[in-house]
Motif scaffolding. Structure first.
Motif, mmCIF file in Angstrom:
data_model
loop_
_atom_site.group_PDB
_atom_site.id
_atom_site.type_symbol
_atom_site.label_atom_id
_atom_site.label_comp_id
_atom_site.label_asym_id
_atom_site.label_seq_id
_atom_site.Cartn_x
_atom_site.Cartn_y
_atom_site.Cartn_z
ATOM 1 N N THR A 94 43.871 39.695 52.653
ATOM 2 C CA THR A 94 42.875 38.806 52.049
ATOM 3 C C THR A 94 41.463 39.213 52.451
ATOM 4 O O THR A 94 40.598 39.447 51.592
ATOM 5 C CB THR A 94 43.139 37.352 52.476
ATOM 6 O OG1 THR A 94 44.446 36.958 52.063
ATOM 7 C CG2 THR A 94 42.113 36.420 51.841
ATOM 8 N N ALA A 95 41.220 39.293 53.747
ATOM 9 C CA ALA A 95 39.869 39.634 54.210
ATOM 10 C C ALA A 95 39.509 41.071 53.849
ATOM 11 O O ALA A 95 38.365 41.363 53.463
ATOM 12 C CB ALA A 95 39.772 39.428 55.718
ATOM 13 N N GLY A 96 40.479 41.995 53.949
ATOM 14 C CA GLY A 96 40.191 43.400 53.670
ATOM 15 C C GLY A 96 39.835 43.656 52.225
ATOM 16 O O GLY A 96 38.884 44.398 51.928
ATOM 17 N N THR A 97 40.569 43.062 51.298
ATOM 18 C CA THR A 97 40.239 43.268 49.882
ATOM 19 C C THR A 97 38.923 42.602 49.523
ATOM 20 O O THR A 97 38.157 43.136 48.711
ATOM 21 C CB THR A 97 41.358 42.718 48.982
ATOM 22 O OG1 THR A 97 41.638 41.348 49.333
ATOM 23 C CG2 THR A 97 42.627 43.534 49.113
ATOM 24 N N LEU A 98 38.651 41.445 50.114
ATOM 25 C CA LEU A 98 37.364 40.797 49.849
ATOM 26 C C LEU A 98 36.203 41.662 50.336
ATOM 27 O O LEU A 98 35.193 41.818 49.633
ATOM 28 C CB LEU A 98 37.314 39.424 50.519
ATOM 29 C CG LEU A 98 38.023 38.271 49.806
ATOM 30 C CD1 LEU A 98 38.059 37.040 50.702
ATOM 31 C CD2 LEU A 98 37.334 37.943 48.498
ATOM 32 N N LEU A 99 36.350 42.234 51.522
ATOM 33 C CA LEU A 99 35.256 43.018 52.086
ATOM 34 C C LEU A 99 35.165 44.403 51.458
ATOM 35 O O LEU A 99 34.062 44.874 51.152
ATOM 36 C CB LEU A 99 35.438 43.129 53.601
ATOM 37 C CG LEU A 99 35.340 41.819 54.385
ATOM 38 C CD1 LEU A 99 35.665 42.039 55.851
ATOM 39 C CD2 LEU A 99 33.964 41.199 54.237
ATOM 40 N N LEU A 100 36.308 45.068 51.264
ATOM 41 C CA LEU A 100 36.278 46.429 50.727
ATOM 42 C C LEU A 100 36.016 46.421 49.222
ATOM 43 O O LEU A 100 35.023 46.989 48.747
ATOM 44 C CB LEU A 100 37.593 47.142 51.031
ATOM 45 C CG LEU A 100 37.745 48.546 50.421
ATOM 46 C CD1 LEU A 100 36.684 49.483 50.968
ATOM 47 C CD2 LEU A 100 39.146 49.095 50.690
ATOM 48 N N GLN A 101 36.895 45.789 48.458
ATOM 49 C CA GLN A 101 36.750 45.800 47.002
ATOM 50 C C GLN A 101 35.591 44.924 46.549
ATOM 51 O O GLN A 101 34.851 45.288 45.635
ATOM 52 C CB GLN A 101 38.051 45.346 46.350
ATOM 53 C CG GLN A 101 39.203 46.307 46.593
ATOM 54 C CD GLN A 101 40.503 45.835 45.952
ATOM 55 O OE1 GLN A 101 40.920 44.691 46.116
ATOM 56 N NE2 GLN A 101 41.150 46.725 45.213
#
Length: 647
Positions: free
Chosen positions: A405-412
């Motif tokens: 959740t946090a990774g896709t929000l921050l990366l993508q």
């Protein structure tokens, strides 16, 4: 205790408001910033531990968020792109569930066996696959609209995010049922049934069909009830309860509450101009905007606030740190890569089978953006908490859900604006929107005039009839005036009206406030008078906010096949003007004009209907030359006087 809860609620709202305001000021996405704020705040000693309950999210947050998005989604556009939406919301979710499940089973299962620990069961692997499968409704569309994606792409992303939660939750329910059956068999119970592909498909059809049917019934019943409510307060109150009514009614019969809410919202939003008064629609729109703002931004703040306690639980896992890191990175990469792996071949294959005439993202640039817009959200983090406490390596699965959740929000989420700019995807053209709006209002004005001609009698006051015609025409002309501005700014008639009318409204409001302070008139009377002024001023403010303030490099309208009339088809696209310097009649008599129009039959240049003399329309009335073209820089749209169509 109640005071502490009140303080926490106020603090959450204050941080959400401040974070959203800061995001707008610095030009970043509010969901991204609020997640970062939440992560940092979770480590502050005075911030209490927040643990999201899946019941609170799935019943308290999800229905109103889906409903608020559904009532604003065009049912016509949704139906037009139903194939693309279905491929993403059903096909891609199932594909991601299976793909991520296999990756998690391979990485965690083999590692656990090598360390002599209990392996991850297959049902739990597919459960985490279902948990991380659905992209978030709020994150994708909020970023997509901010960066100016094409409307077709935004519609597909919105449609996907409205329906994919239903597919994911059904898949999760099936995986948990398989887990329950497996545990029962291990305990010696032999009267349980393992899910089969046939039973899984049947469960999905029953859940989806039941959700659609209940949503349809709820929409019909609510529409009939709301049609009888003329009070905006009562109507808005019923609107705020609609998503919970639809969700609970469906879940009580084990149907998809998500689909029920989406169907109810789509239908009620489509029928709003018929079943609601104008005051009710304004009230509902304002209240839902506020409600949605608080809910969606609070959700992202709460996602960040989960970080500390999830990491604390992870420290008790018997798996090694390296195993957890490899499994987390593997699932994260699978979530990102499975989307384009599915999207590109399936989209191209479907277009080859079903034909190129079907709507959908046809360019590779659009496919790249859609494949990268896979940010996960609160449903992923809430769904993982549904896993039973006895699930092997549950703390690792929860950490994986948080990381995805946090990774896709921050990366993508942080790179999507850059990707859109890099691919040079054309967003909505505000000048072209203004042109289409002007054409729609022009047609509406003609219909209103025809109805007025039918209703008037010799006894009706002529000054009232003239005022009615003037009010309807001024609204249409204000839209036309927002086009064709030269490099040097000047004030159009509608802008002059807005400026002077706002000054008059300020004077009227000052008088009302003076009367109020003197205590000479009942406050209820004064409130009604102020409401009248506020409504008119809000219309003027909205017109100013929607102003184009410029024009496209080449403003043109391309009508769909068969929509262009015979006169537009036969008229030339370019014709040498008789007077390149301006309106012929105005130049002859020393008059002024607002915008210029060119007759495509004789080359006459006349001024538009916002100009004092309206020479373009007068030229048509005297010559019956049907088609004129905009004579403003950068514009090549045409207008048929006879059929009243753009070309």
């Amino acid at each position: 205790m109640a005071v502490h809860i009140a303080i926490m609620v106020v603090a959450l709202v204050a941080v959400v408001a401040a974070g959203a305001a800061l995001a707008r000021r610095v030009g970043v996405s509010a969901p991204l910033l609020l997640v970062v704020i939440g992560v940092a705040a979770s480590y502050l000693p005075f911030v209490p531990q927040f643990e999201l309950s899946h019941e609170v999210v799935l019943v308290g947050f999800l229905p109103p968020l889906l409903y608020s998005a559904a009532i604003k989604t065009s049912l016509v556009d949704f139906s037009k792109h139903r194939r693309s939406i279905g491929l993403l919301s059903v096909g891609l979710v199932a594909f991601t569930t299976i793909g991520v499940g296999l990756v998690a089973y391979w990485l965690l299962g083999s590692a656990a066996k090598s360390q002599g620990l209990e392996p991850l069961p297959l049902w739990a692997a597919f459960a985490i696959g279902a948990v991380v499968a659905p992209p978030d409704a709020v994150a994708a569309t909020a970023i997509a609209k901010r960066v100016g994606l094409p409307r077709r792409v935004v519609t597909i992303l919105e449609g996907e995010s409205l329906l994919n939660d239903a597919t994911a939750l059904v898949a999760l329910r099936t995986a948990l049922a398989a887990g329950t059956a497996s545990i029962a068999l291990l305990n010696g119970e032999h009267d349980v049934h393992n899910p089969t592909p046939l039973s899984v498909g049947l469960d999905f059809l029953l859940a989806a069909g039941g959700g659609v049917a209940i949503g349809l019934v709820c929409a019909i019943v609510l529409a009939k009830v709301r049609k009888r409510f003329t009070d905006p307060v009562l109507d808005t109150t019923l609107s705020l309860t609609a998503p919970f009514i639809a969700y609970i009614a469906a879940e009580e019969v084990h149907a998809s509450g998500v689909l029920s809410v989406v169907v109810t919202g789509l239908l009620l939003g489509h029928k709003a101009p018929i079943i609601q008064s104008a005051a009710s629609r304004m009230s509902e729109r304002t209240n839902w905007r506020t409600f949605q703002f608080l809910l969606e931004n609070t959700v992202f703040l709460l996602i960040g606030l989960q970080t500390r306690w999830i990491l604390d639980d992870l420290s008790h896992s018997p798996l090694s740190t390296g195993t957890i890191a490899i499994a987390t990175v593997g699932v994260f990469l699978a979530v990102i890569l499975l989307r384009p792996i599915w999207l590109f071949p399936v989209t191209l294959l479907s277009r080859r089978i079903l034909g190129r005439s079907r709507p959908g993202p046809v360019s590779w640039q659009a496919l790249v953006v859609v494949s990268w817009a896979g940010m996960r959200g609160v449903v992923t983090l809430a769904a993982v908490f549904i896993l039973p406490e006895e699930t092997p390596h549950r703390e690792v699965l929860v950490f994986i859900a948080l990381t995805v959740t946090a990774g896709t929000l921050l990366l993508q989420g942080s790179t999507l604006p850059w990707l859109v700019r890099r691919l040079r995807l054309p967003g909505p053209d505000p000048a072209e929107d203004a042109l289409q709006e002007a054409a729609v209002l022009q047609g509406a004005h003609r219909a209103a005039e025809a109805e007025l001609d039918r209703l008037i009698t010799p006894d009706d006051p002529q000054e009232v009839i003239a005022l009615l015609r003037q009010r309807g025409e001024s609204r249409a002309q204000a839209a036309w005036e927002r086009l064709g501005r030269p490099e040097t700014e000047y004030e159009t008639p509608s802008e002059a009206y807005r400026r002077l009318r706002i000054a008059m409204l300020d004077a009227e409001r000052s008088h009302i406030l003076k009367v109020r302070d003197d205590g000479l008139v009942a406050d209820e009377v004064l409130q009604r008078a102020q409401i009248q002024l506020d409504i008119e001023e809000s219309i003027l403010d909205r017109a100013e906010a929607d102003d184009v303030g410029g024009q496209s490099e080449s403003l043109r309208i391309v009508p769909p096949p068969g929509a262009e009339c015979e006169h537009l088809a036969q008229a030339p696209c370019v014709l040498t003007p008789n007077t390149p310097e301006g309106c012929e009649e105005c130049l002859a008599v020393g008059g002024t004009w607002v915008h210029l129009r060119l007759c495509l039959q004789c080359g006459h240049v006349g001024c538009c209907d916002s100009s004092p003399e309206r020479h373009a329309s007068k030229h048509f009335e005297s010559t019956r030359h049907p088609v004129m073209r905009s004579f403003e820089p950068g514009e090549d749209w045409r207008w048929c006087f006879i059929d009243e169509k753009l070309g």
